[in-house]
Design an enzyme around this catalytic site. Sequence first.
Site, PDB file in Angstrom:
ATOM      1  N   ARG A 181      42.188   3.719  37.490  1.00 48.22           N
ATOM      2  CA  ARG A 181      41.431   4.488  38.480  1.00 48.22           C
ATOM      3  C   ARG A 181      42.134   4.489  39.832  1.00 48.22           C
ATOM      4  O   ARG A 181      42.157   5.506  40.534  1.00 48.22           O
ATOM      5  CB  ARG A 181      40.011   3.929  38.613  1.00 48.22           C
ATOM      6  CG  ARG A 181      39.125   4.791  39.500  1.00 48.22           C
ATOM      7  CD  ARG A 181      37.669   4.396  39.405  1.00 48.22           C
ATOM      8  NE  ARG A 181      37.414   3.055  39.937  1.00 48.22           N
ATOM      9  CZ  ARG A 181      36.214   2.479  39.944  1.00 48.22           C
ATOM     10  NH1 ARG A 181      35.176   3.134  39.446  1.00 48.22           N
ATOM     11  NH2 ARG A 181      36.052   1.266  40.426  1.00 48.22           N
ATOM     12  N   LYS A 283      38.065   6.521  44.678  1.00 52.53           N
ATOM     13  CA  LYS A 283      37.477   5.425  45.451  1.00 52.53           C
ATOM     14  C   LYS A 283      38.240   5.228  46.763  1.00 52.53           C
ATOM     15  O   LYS A 283      38.827   4.176  47.027  1.00 52.53           O
ATOM     16  CB  LYS A 283      37.474   4.144  44.607  1.00 52.53           C
ATOM     17  CG  LYS A 283      36.384   3.162  45.002  1.00 52.53           C
ATOM     18  CD  LYS A 283      36.256   2.065  43.950  1.00 52.53           C
ATOM     19  CE  LYS A 283      35.240   1.012  44.349  1.00 52.53           C
ATOM     20  NZ  LYS A 283      33.868   1.537  44.403  1.00 52.53           N
ATOM     21  N   GLU A 319      24.982  10.589  43.021  1.00 58.92           N
ATOM     22  CA  GLU A 319      24.983   9.137  42.852  1.00 58.92           C
ATOM     23  C   GLU A 319      24.349   8.461  44.053  1.00 58.92           C
ATOM     24  O   GLU A 319      24.064   9.097  45.071  1.00 58.92           O
ATOM     25  CB  GLU A 319      26.391   8.610  42.624  1.00 58.92           C
ATOM     26  CG  GLU A 319      27.372   8.875  43.756  1.00 58.92           C
ATOM     27  CD  GLU A 319      28.755   8.314  43.436  1.00 58.92           C
ATOM     28  OE1 GLU A 319      28.946   7.103  43.617  1.00 58.92           O
ATOM     29  OE2 GLU A 319      29.629   9.100  43.012  1.00 58.92           O
TER      30      GLU A 319
END
Length: 437
Positions: A181, A283, A319
């Site tokens: 990721r 992220k 989210e």
Amino acid sequence: PSVTHYITDTQRERRKKKDSKRTMERATHSPSLNQSYLLSPSRASTTRLHSFSFTRNLSPSTSSIKLQRSSPSVSSSGVSLTRCNAVLSNSSSSKDVTELADIDWDNIGFGLKPTDYMYVMKCNLGGEFSNGELQRFGNIEVSPSAGVLNYGQGLFEGMKAYRKQDGKNILLFRPEENATRMRCGAERMCMPAPTIDQFVEAVKATVLANKRWVPPPGKGSLYIRPLLMGTGAVLGLAPAPEYTFLVYVSPVGNYFKEGVSPINLIVESEFHRATPGGTGGVKTIGNYAAVLKAQSVAKAKGYSDVLYLDCIYKRYLEEVSSCNIFIVKDNVISTPEIRGTILPGITRKSIVDVARSQGLKVEERNVTVDELLEADEVFCTGTAVVVSPVGSITYKGKRVSYGEGSFGPVSEKLYTVLTSLQMGLTEDNMKWTVNLS
């Protein structure tokens, strides 16, 4: 008159030892040498560390670290964790368990507690990271014109290590997923990234160097924070000329003050976490600064956190500030699909796989706020929270409650299966855990 100096045998021996020590110190700091060392904390402690091998010498800032020779075992990542038993000063089995740090393990909460070591690795604009090293945990120095400070060129990851019931072995959970990721995020942010091997080996080394900070079984976990930052100086808008990969850790308890008790969320329809084509799916550090305003307002009103909607139609779930959302209706689990504005959570992915392995139906699709209000269960997932039941949702002044003030049957089952696997309480048929014994 002349004075005769009498040198005893003892004095000669002391001089020889000093000369030998100076020679060794010059050798260990020579950049042309390739030696490996075993690091152990200089502060009073009986902490046992596994053997690490390095191809770089320690920087002057780590001069307080004691060095001992260890058999070399270097991988392409620049730091290799040897698969041998911990080096013990006493081979007695009663000495095998690492002494724990002296803190209140029953009340650690979710906040930073400085530990012993962090891992640092540098990279120039060419894209190749140099060999990394463990350094004492502490402040770092960057230019005021660093890319991360001026243009937000930074990424981070979150993961955990758990101590098994035997008190000795430590488990990591799917570290390769975090590495992958970060590499995907780095591509989006125009940054070089460590290889998967470099990332995983750095995490292993950092955890083992801070082994005494891993909470006892059932008392929490060791939170691991890998960072990738543009630390090179840049004035005009451009990629930084240098990057730093850093890993630090901290023992933690529950993320929400409610623990595993249900949390209360408010749906936010004015502020948005991400937009199509933006960076919501990686992220990056900027994603989280953007939620602080809405989160602060919500917490001041007594809510646990904020649930965000899409920025176009303002009716589809995205989210929560730092975790993914799931709903359950008639034993069917639904969660917003990954479409570029939602972070592909590793716990989210794991819960989907666990649910399907348990024979449950899982749908990854657009989920409306109306469906949310009519759900049988709602829960959140994330590295920090693992699985957190939602007790209520408030939307446009209307509050909807779920369950009886605890987990619903579906979320409780998923929580039990996943946490038992993460802590080594059940056999890992998924092959997700990495044992750092």
